[in-house]
Design a protein around this motif. Sequence first.
Motif, PDB file in Angstrom:
ATOM      1  N   ASP A   1       0.847  -1.187   0.000  1.00 20.21           N
ATOM      2  CA  ASP A   1       0.000   0.000   0.000  1.00 20.21           C
ATOM      3  C   ASP A   1       0.885   1.241   0.000  1.00 20.21           C
ATOM      4  O   ASP A   1       1.631   1.484   0.959  1.00 20.21           O
ATOM      5  N   ASN A   2       0.819   2.019  -1.073  1.00 23.54           N
ATOM      6  CA  ASN A   2       1.718   3.165  -1.218  1.00 23.54           C
ATOM      7  C   ASN A   2       1.471   4.251  -0.182  1.00 23.54           C
ATOM      8  O   ASN A   2       2.392   4.990   0.188  1.00 23.54           O
ATOM      9  N   LYS A   3       0.230   4.381   0.281  1.00 27.53           N
ATOM     10  CA  LYS A   3      -0.096   5.439   1.236  1.00 27.53           C
ATOM     11  C   LYS A   3       0.203   5.023   2.670  1.00 27.53           C
ATOM     12  O   LYS A   3       0.760   5.795   3.444  1.00 27.53           O
ATOM     13  N   LEU A   4      -0.168   3.814   3.014  1.00 25.72           N
ATOM     14  CA  LEU A   4       0.034   3.328   4.382  1.00 25.72           C
ATOM     15  C   LEU A   4       1.413   2.715   4.588  1.00 25.72           C
ATOM     16  O   LEU A   4       1.834   2.505   5.722  1.00 25.72           O
ATOM     17  N   HIS A   5       2.091   2.416   3.494  1.00 27.90           N
ATOM     18  CA  HIS A   5       3.412   1.757   3.542  1.00 27.90           C
ATOM     19  C   HIS A   5       3.334   0.436   4.306  1.00 27.90           C
ATOM     20  O   HIS A   5       4.173   0.133   5.162  1.00 27.90           O
ATOM     21  N   THR A   6       2.312  -0.344   3.983  1.00 25.36           N
ATOM     22  CA  THR A   6       2.133  -1.665   4.576  1.00 25.36           C
ATOM     23  C   THR A   6       2.199  -2.727   3.489  1.00 25.36           C
ATOM     24  O   THR A   6       1.900  -2.464   2.326  1.00 25.36           O
ATOM     25  N   VAL A   7       2.591  -3.934   3.890  1.00 26.75           N
ATOM     26  CA  VAL A   7       2.693  -5.056   2.961  1.00 26.75           C
ATOM     27  C   VAL A   7       1.840  -6.203   3.501  1.00 26.75           C
ATOM     28  O   VAL A   7       1.917  -6.544   4.680  1.00 26.75           O
ATOM     29  N   LYS A   8       1.010  -6.780   2.617  1.00 20.62           N
ATOM     30  CA  LYS A   8       0.156  -7.893   3.008  1.00 20.62           C
ATOM     31  C   LYS A   8       0.253  -9.015   1.983  1.00 20.62           C
ATOM     32  O   LYS A   8       0.429  -8.767   0.790  1.00 20.62           O
ATOM     33  N   LYS A   9       0.110 -10.242   2.480  1.00 18.90           N
ATOM     34  CA  LYS A   9       0.071 -11.414   1.601  1.00 18.90           C
ATOM     35  C   LYS A   9      -1.213 -12.188   1.870  1.00 18.90           C
ATOM     36  O   LYS A   9      -1.608 -12.353   3.032  1.00 18.90           O
ATOM     37  N   ARG A  10      -1.853 -12.652   0.786  1.00 20.41           N
ATOM     38  CA  ARG A  10      -3.068 -13.444   0.963  1.00 20.41           C
ATOM     39  C   ARG A  10      -3.273 -14.328  -0.266  1.00 20.41           C
ATOM     40  O   ARG A  10      -2.765 -14.030  -1.359  1.00 20.41           O
ATOM     41  N   PRO A  11      -4.037 -15.404  -0.117  1.00 19.02           N
ATOM     42  CA  PRO A  11      -4.345 -16.253  -1.282  1.00 19.02           C
ATOM     43  C   PRO A  11      -5.438 -15.614  -2.130  1.00 19.02           C
ATOM     44  O   PRO A  11      -6.349 -14.969  -1.610  1.00 19.02           O
ATOM     45  N   VAL A  12      -5.352 -15.797  -3.445  1.00 19.49           N
ATOM     46  CA  VAL A  12      -6.334 -15.228  -4.370  1.00 19.49           C
ATOM     47  C   VAL A  12      -6.603 -16.213  -5.498  1.00 19.49           C
ATOM     48  O   VAL A  12      -5.880 -17.199  -5.675  1.00 19.49           O
ATOM     49  N   GLU A  13      -7.647 -15.930  -6.255  1.00 15.07           N
ATOM     50  CA  GLU A  13      -7.907 -16.650  -7.503  1.00 15.07           C
ATOM     51  C   GLU A  13      -7.079 -15.978  -8.602  1.00 15.07           C
ATOM     52  O   GLU A  13      -7.423 -14.898  -9.072  1.00 15.07           O
ATOM     53  N   THR A  14      -5.998 -16.626  -9.015  1.00 11.72           N
ATOM     54  CA  THR A  14      -5.055 -15.972  -9.923  1.00 11.72           C
ATOM     55  C   THR A  14      -5.684 -15.592 -11.259  1.00 11.72           C
ATOM     56  O   THR A  14      -5.260 -14.634 -11.898  1.00 11.72           O
ATOM     57  N   ARG A  15      -6.689 -16.332 -11.686  1.00 14.85           N
ATOM     58  CA  ARG A  15      -7.285 -16.063 -13.000  1.00 14.85           C
ATOM     59  C   ARG A  15      -7.880 -14.668 -13.084  1.00 14.85           C
ATOM     60  O   ARG A  15      -7.940 -14.071 -14.165  1.00 14.85           O
ATOM     61  N   PHE A  16      -8.320 -14.114 -11.947  1.00 10.14           N
ATOM     62  CA  PHE A  16      -8.877 -12.771 -11.955  1.00 10.14           C
ATOM     63  C   PHE A  16      -7.797 -11.709 -12.170  1.00 10.14           C
ATOM     64  O   PHE A  16      -8.099 -10.571 -12.511  1.00 10.14           O
ATOM     65  N   TYR A  17      -6.542 -12.075 -11.963  1.00 10.00           N
ATOM     66  CA  TYR A  17      -5.427 -11.126 -12.084  1.00 10.00           C
ATOM     67  C   TYR A  17      -4.634 -11.308 -13.376  1.00 10.00           C
ATOM     68  O   TYR A  17      -3.835 -10.443 -13.721  1.00 10.00           O
ATOM     69  N   THR A  18      -4.851 -12.424 -14.066  1.00 14.55           N
ATOM     70  CA  THR A  18      -4.093 -12.673 -15.293  1.00 14.55           C
ATOM     71  C   THR A  18      -4.962 -12.716 -16.546  1.00 14.55           C
ATOM     72  O   THR A  18      -4.438 -12.805 -17.650  1.00 14.55           O
ATOM     73  N   CYS A  19      -6.285 -12.649 -16.370  1.00 14.74           N
ATOM     74  CA  CYS A  19      -7.199 -12.805 -17.512  1.00 14.74           C
ATOM     75  C   CYS A  19      -7.113 -11.653 -18.503  1.00 14.74           C
ATOM     76  O   CYS A  19      -7.507 -11.798 -19.669  1.00 14.74           O
ATOM     77  N   TRP A  20      -6.580 -10.519 -18.091  1.00 12.56           N
ATOM     78  CA  TRP A  20      -6.534  -9.342 -18.970  1.00 12.56           C
ATOM     79  C   TRP A  20      -5.750  -9.635 -20.251  1.00 12.56           C
ATOM     80  O   TRP A  20      -6.064  -9.095 -21.317  1.00 12.56           O
ATOM     81  N   LYS A  21      -4.723 -10.490 -20.143  1.00 14.47           N
ATOM     82  CA  LYS A  21      -3.872 -10.736 -21.323  1.00 14.47           C
ATOM     83  C   LYS A  21      -4.572 -11.580 -22.385  1.00 14.47           C
ATOM     84  O   LYS A  21      -4.176 -11.562 -23.550  1.00 14.47           O
ATOM     85  N   ASP A  22      -5.626 -12.326 -21.974  1.00 16.77           N
ATOM     86  CA  ASP A  22      -6.352 -13.181 -22.912  1.00 16.77           C
ATOM     87  C   ASP A  22      -7.710 -12.612 -23.299  1.00 16.77           C
ATOM     88  O   ASP A  22      -8.400 -13.181 -24.155  1.00 16.77           O
ATOM     89  N   ASN A  23      -8.127 -11.530 -22.643  1.00 16.90           N
ATOM     90  CA  ASN A  23      -9.431 -10.901 -22.910  1.00 16.90           C
ATOM     91  C   ASN A  23     -10.606 -11.828 -22.636  1.00 16.90           C
ATOM     92  O   ASN A  23     -11.701 -11.630 -23.163  1.00 16.90           O
ATOM     93  N   SER A  24     -10.386 -12.859 -21.834  1.00 15.20           N
ATOM     94  CA  SER A  24     -11.476 -13.776 -21.523  1.00 15.20           C
ATOM     95  C   SER A  24     -11.247 -14.388 -20.150  1.00 15.20           C
ATOM     96  O   SER A  24     -10.122 -14.396 -19.628  1.00 15.20           O
ATOM     97  N   LEU A  25     -12.324 -14.903 -19.584  1.00 12.06           N
ATOM     98  CA  LEU A  25     -12.259 -15.477 -18.252  1.00 12.06           C
ATOM     99  C   LEU A  25     -13.280 -16.606 -18.161  1.00 12.06           C
ATOM    100  O   LEU A  25     -14.457 -16.412 -18.491  1.00 12.06           O
ATOM    101  N   LYS A  26     -12.835 -17.763 -17.727  1.00 13.37           N
ATOM    102  CA  LYS A  26     -13.738 -18.887 -17.533  1.00 13.37           C
ATOM    103  C   LYS A  26     -14.014 -19.039 -16.050  1.00 13.37           C
ATOM    104  O   LYS A  26     -13.096 -19.302 -15.257  1.00 13.37           O
ATOM    105  N   LEU A  27     -15.282 -18.874 -15.672  1.00 14.56           N
ATOM    106  CA  LEU A  27     -15.671 -18.889 -14.264  1.00 14.56           C
ATOM    107  C   LEU A  27     -16.304 -20.223 -13.895  1.00 14.56           C
ATOM    108  O   LEU A  27     -17.020 -20.830 -14.693  1.00 14.56           O
ATOM    109  N   ASP A  28     -16.041 -20.642 -12.689  1.00 15.44           N
ATOM    110  CA  ASP A  28     -16.612 -21.882 -12.175  1.00 15.44           C
ATOM    111  C   ASP A  28     -17.087 -21.620 -10.748  1.00 15.44           C
ATOM    112  O   ASP A  28     -16.315 -21.694  -9.796  1.00 15.44           O
ATOM    113  N   ASN A  29     -18.362 -21.270 -10.621  1.00 11.93           N
ATOM    114  CA  ASN A  29     -18.959 -20.988  -9.319  1.00 11.93           C
ATOM    115  C   ASN A  29     -18.196 -19.877  -8.587  1.00 11.93           C
ATOM    116  O   ASN A  29     -17.931 -19.962  -7.387  1.00 11.93           O
TER     117      ASN A  29
END
Length: 345
Positions: free
Chosen positions: A252-280
């Motif tokens: 966080d550039n304003k708070l100068h804090t760093v956090k780590k958490r698990p995520v659904e990676t497809r939501f962060y990489t789908c931009w390069k393919d212009n598509s997203l396959k969702l499963d529930n």
Amino acid sequence: MKSENPIHNYFENFTAADLAQNELFISLVRNESPERLAYWNEVFYEYPHLIEEAGIAREILLIGAVPAEGVMVADILNTVALRTGVNPKTAKVVKFSFTWQYAAAAAVVLAMFGSWLAYNTFSVSDSALLQVSVRTANERSVINLPDGSVVSLNKNSELKYYKNWAEGVKREVWINGEAYFAVTPKRFNNEPVKFVVHAEHLDAAVKGTRFNVRTSDNKSEIVLEEGKVEVSLPEENKPLYALAPGDKVEFDNKLHTVKKRPVETRFYTCWKDNSLKLDNARIGDLTEMIERNNGTKIIFTDTSLYNRRISGPIDLTNMDDLTRVICRITNTRSEKRDKDLYILN
């Protein structure tokens, strides 16, 4: 004279340009620790001709001009002279004293810099000697790096890297904006060669992996899809987090804090393919992705609808179609208000 140490033999034919790109030598210039001094003491004892080259390389590093492979030191010095207005012919030999036991010798350095050398940095990227800079506006770009790694560069982003990478030397790139990296693993002397991505507030060190990096005014983030990544802060020399696939680290550039958490990676990489396959998937995760990629904030007046589930392929190229899909699934209607999109019951 051949050394019995194969690592030392590696340096036998090095020039100043080679030394200025070598990670071991750069570490010595930055921090003359006893261990590093002892190592280079052995190298220079066996190859005294490197002492003069090392003197030049040290001065190149001190002025911030790291030469690419095949670039003559004279070219860099001439460029420096053009920028400073000093004729390179006035350069003279002065004493440069290494503190190593066997390597106190004269080296060629540039007396013409004077106090300017101690207080200024110098960049020759504009001379096309060192860096390649790729910038995108309204279109994306795919970049093949010198080591075979591939970078997908998002819109309104910039990637910088040295156009020639010496064998065995740490590979480095600088990103402003967003990029997806598919890094080719490399080895030298049976050791993996690092690949380091410098974002605004985070550094990612990898050996061969796939991940997404994004910087903005508010934050810097790294999302790992495959492989391993060590994340550190630029001012620190030790890893802050070791990421596993599915991990996201965010500064966080304003708070100068760093956090780590698990995520659904497809939501962060789908931009390069212009598509997203969702499963529930949660609709809330989908709307966060839309805001991150398109800058459109989607606001549900009934916040419980963020938890509604959605499955199927999604075309990310048409915002109107995306809105219609969301409204059909949630039995709602949409209304545009300034830059925000409200979903109403």
